[in-house]
Write a protein that holds these residues in place. Structure first.
Motif, PDB file in Angstrom:
ATOM      1  N   GLY B  28     -19.801 -44.156  16.287  1.00  0.00           N
ATOM      2  CA  GLY B  28     -20.860 -44.477  17.238  1.00  0.00           C
ATOM      3  C   GLY B  28     -21.917 -43.393  17.330  1.00  0.00           C
ATOM      4  N   LEU B  29     -22.194 -42.787  16.190  1.00  0.00           N
ATOM      5  CA  LEU B  29     -23.118 -41.663  16.156  1.00  0.00           C
ATOM      6  C   LEU B  29     -24.493 -42.155  15.712  1.00  0.00           C
ATOM      7  N   LEU B  30     -25.532 -41.795  16.479  1.00  0.00           N
ATOM      8  CA  LEU B  30     -26.893 -42.097  16.035  1.00  0.00           C
ATOM      9  C   LEU B  30     -27.372 -40.941  15.163  1.00  0.00           C
ATOM     10  N   VAL B  31     -27.866 -41.258  13.973  1.00  0.00           N
ATOM     11  CA  VAL B  31     -28.266 -40.206  13.037  1.00  0.00           C
ATOM     12  C   VAL B  31     -29.744 -40.356  12.648  1.00  0.00           C
ATOM     13  N   ILE B  32     -30.473 -39.267  12.814  1.00  0.00           N
ATOM     14  CA  ILE B  32     -31.904 -39.278  12.497  1.00  0.00           C
ATOM     15  C   ILE B  32     -32.195 -38.280  11.377  1.00  0.00           C
ATOM     16  N   ASN B  33     -32.947 -38.723  10.398  1.00  0.00           N
ATOM     17  CA  ASN B  33     -33.382 -37.878   9.288  1.00  0.00           C
ATOM     18  C   ASN B  33     -34.819 -37.451   9.592  1.00  0.00           C
ATOM     19  N   LEU B  34     -34.997 -36.172   9.964  1.00  0.00           N
ATOM     20  CA  LEU B  34     -36.298 -35.677  10.420  1.00  0.00           C
ATOM     21  C   LEU B  34     -37.038 -34.953   9.299  1.00  0.00           C
ATOM     22  N   MET B  35     -38.237 -35.431   8.996  1.00  0.00           N
ATOM     23  CA  MET B  35     -38.964 -34.916   7.832  1.00  0.00           C
ATOM     24  C   MET B  35     -40.390 -34.510   8.215  1.00  0.00           C
ATOM     25  N   SER B  36     -40.920 -33.552   7.478  1.00  0.00           N
ATOM     26  CA  SER B  36     -42.327 -33.150   7.632  1.00  0.00           C
ATOM     27  C   SER B  36     -42.646 -32.114   6.577  1.00  0.00           C
ATOM     28  N   SER B  37     -43.913 -31.677   6.505  1.00  0.00           N
ATOM     29  CA  SER B  37     -44.203 -30.521   5.652  1.00  0.00           C
ATOM     30  C   SER B  37     -43.706 -29.259   6.352  1.00  0.00           C
ATOM     31  N   VAL B  57     -26.592 -35.957  26.623  1.00  0.00           N
ATOM     32  CA  VAL B  57     -26.334 -36.408  25.252  1.00  0.00           C
ATOM     33  C   VAL B  57     -25.692 -35.270  24.464  1.00  0.00           C
ATOM     34  N   ASP B  58     -24.606 -35.557  23.749  1.00  0.00           N
ATOM     35  CA  ASP B  58     -23.986 -34.527  22.916  1.00  0.00           C
ATOM     36  C   ASP B  58     -24.610 -34.542  21.540  1.00  0.00           C
ATOM     37  N   ILE B  59     -25.277 -33.431  21.233  1.00  0.00           N
ATOM     38  CA  ILE B  59     -26.106 -33.369  20.036  1.00  0.00           C
ATOM     39  C   ILE B  59     -25.526 -32.405  19.013  1.00  0.00           C
ATOM     40  N   GLU B 108     -16.279 -37.140  17.117  1.00  0.00           N
ATOM     41  CA  GLU B 108     -15.777 -37.835  18.298  1.00  0.00           C
ATOM     42  C   GLU B 108     -16.501 -37.369  19.563  1.00  0.00           C
ATOM     43  N   LYS B 109     -16.918 -36.102  19.528  1.00  0.00           N
ATOM     44  CA  LYS B 109     -17.544 -35.526  20.724  1.00  0.00           C
ATOM     45  C   LYS B 109     -19.064 -35.586  20.657  1.00  0.00           C
ATOM     46  N   MET B 110     -19.604 -36.314  19.689  1.00  0.00           N
ATOM     47  CA  MET B 110     -21.060 -36.320  19.534  1.00  0.00           C
ATOM     48  C   MET B 110     -21.653 -37.710  19.694  1.00  0.00           C
ATOM     49  N   ASP B 111     -22.906 -37.735  20.212  1.00  0.00           N
ATOM     50  CA  ASP B 111     -23.638 -38.996  20.326  1.00  0.00           C
ATOM     51  C   ASP B 111     -24.785 -39.061  19.322  1.00  0.00           C
ATOM     52  N   LEU B 112     -25.318 -37.889  19.008  1.00  0.00           N
ATOM     53  CA  LEU B 112     -26.565 -37.843  18.241  1.00  0.00           C
ATOM     54  C   LEU B 112     -26.513 -36.710  17.228  1.00  0.00           C
ATOM     55  N   LEU B 113     -26.813 -37.047  15.978  1.00  0.00           N
ATOM     56  CA  LEU B 113     -26.905 -36.025  14.931  1.00  0.00           C
ATOM     57  C   LEU B 113     -28.323 -36.080  14.359  1.00  0.00           C
TER      58      LEU B 113
END
Ligand SMILES: Nc1nc2c(ncn2[C@@H]2O[C@H](COP(=O)(O)OP(=O)(O)O)[C@@H](O)[C@H]2O)c(=O)[nH]1
Ligand SMILES: [Mg+2]
Ligand SMILES: [Zn+2]
Lengths: 106, 220
Positions: B28-37, B57-59, B108-113
């Protein structure tokens, strides 16, 4: 580099000793610059069974399909909308390709 | 002899990314791929976002860089788990590199990566790491011609954060042009105008992100 691995696997499948050329489809919107790919390929394959092989790259134009009016069209200037009905509910059908199409071996 | 092949060059990475994705979904982990220059403000945005969200939120953060672990150290100061990946020259992260960090986290202890990718507007857009979605930052100092120069990243991202708007009075950069051009490439793009320096516009981003975390897919 995954391209090398695919070529090596395909060469093994047909028992090939040397590689003459690789034909690739590179989408117009793929994050690959043909010149730098050729250069990388040359460097990586030096001293291997692939040394000296030619990379032939076909640039595949960016095309879309409209889910609303079902027309197919070229996406110009990166405007992702249907030129017939104006809808933005479209999908890209080509132009993001990064594929090996054919190899020539001995 | 000519041999027909027809195989996607990225097939191996796509496969690993999908395995990562399945594992994230399981937890149940939301995962975001963050990109930029480089320098657009990825680490700054993470610092701000952690401060704002960490009470509810556990990040966890993965920091991708060609060299050095400075960014992971900046994040660790915020008291959340942060793992540094050094790509050793590669200009993007891939599924394998992400998988190699898994033992450092307790999912298990995280909501957001959030994965801070290597600073580059080109290659990271091609390589999935197992994310729910890609988010990108464009800082106003980079100029308003970037959407049309790097269309793939704008097309592949779900979110665009236009950062450093505090600097707008000092430079020639049209927010309207950035918005218009990027919406032509990606009509669904969610755009936030922010400053990680003054905090302007960030409240809206936090709210949106909180909603995403709340609505993430949970498979029990
Ligand atoms: N003026 C201004 N500077 C910013 C802003 N966001 C980040 N910076 C500065 O930009 C530089 C690069 O930021 P950083 O977060 O390290 O960028 P990254 O390379 O994308 O991780 C740092 O000196 C930040 O302080 C902003 O909104 N306004
Ligand atoms: Mg950084
Ligand atoms: Zn249409």
């Amino acid at each position: 580099m995954s391209m090398i691995e695919i070529v090596r696997e395909e060469m093994r499948k047909c028992d090939a000793k040397t590689l003459r050329s690789v034909r690739l489809n590179i989408g117009q919107m793929a994050a690959i610059v043909p010149d730098s790919l050729s250069f990388c390929f040359e460097v990586i394959t030096k001293g291997t069974e692939m040394e000296g092989a030619r990379l032939m790259m076909d640039v595949i134009p960016l095309k879309g399909y409209c889910n609303t009016c079902e027309s197919e069209f070229e996406i110009k200037d990166y405007v992702f909308a249907c030129p017939s009905c104006g809808d933005t509910n479209i999908k890209t059908i080509s132009g993001q390709d990064l594929a090996i199409v054919e190899i020539e071996v001995d | 002899m000519k041999v027909s092949v027809v195989r996607n060059i990225l097939e191996a990475n796509d496969r690993i990314a999908q395995q990562n994705r399945d594992l994230f979904t399981e937890h149940g982990l939301l995962v975001i791929n963050l990109m930029s220059s480089p320098g657009a403000g990825k680490t700054s945005l993470l610092e701000k976002t952690i401060d704002a969200l960490k009470d509810d939120v556990d990040i966890g953060i993965i920091e991708g860089d060609i060299q050095s672990s400075q960014d992971a150290e900046r994040i660790a100061k915020k008291g959340v788990p942060a793992v540094q990946i050094n790509t050793g020259g590669a200009c993007h992260l891939d599924g394998n590199m992400i998988r190699d960090t898994f033992e450092e986290f307790d999912f298990e202890k995280m909501d957001l990566l959030i994965v801070e990718n290597v600073g580059n507007l080109v290659c990271p857009a091609e390589f999935k790491v197992g994310e729910d979605f890609k988010a990108m930052i464009l800082s106003v100092t980079e100029g308003d011609d970037k959407p049309s120069k790097y269309p793939l990243m704008f097309r592949e991202s779900k979110v665009l954060l236009i950062n450093k708007i505090d600097l707008l009075p000092y430079i020639d950069c049209s927010l309207d042009r950035i918005r218009e051009d990027s919406l032509k490439i990606n009509p669904e793009l969610r755009i936030f105008q922010v400053s990680c320096k003054t905090g302007e516009g960030l409240e809206e981003w936090y709210e949106w992100l909180r909603e995403r975390v709340k609505n993430r897919e949970v498979i029990l």
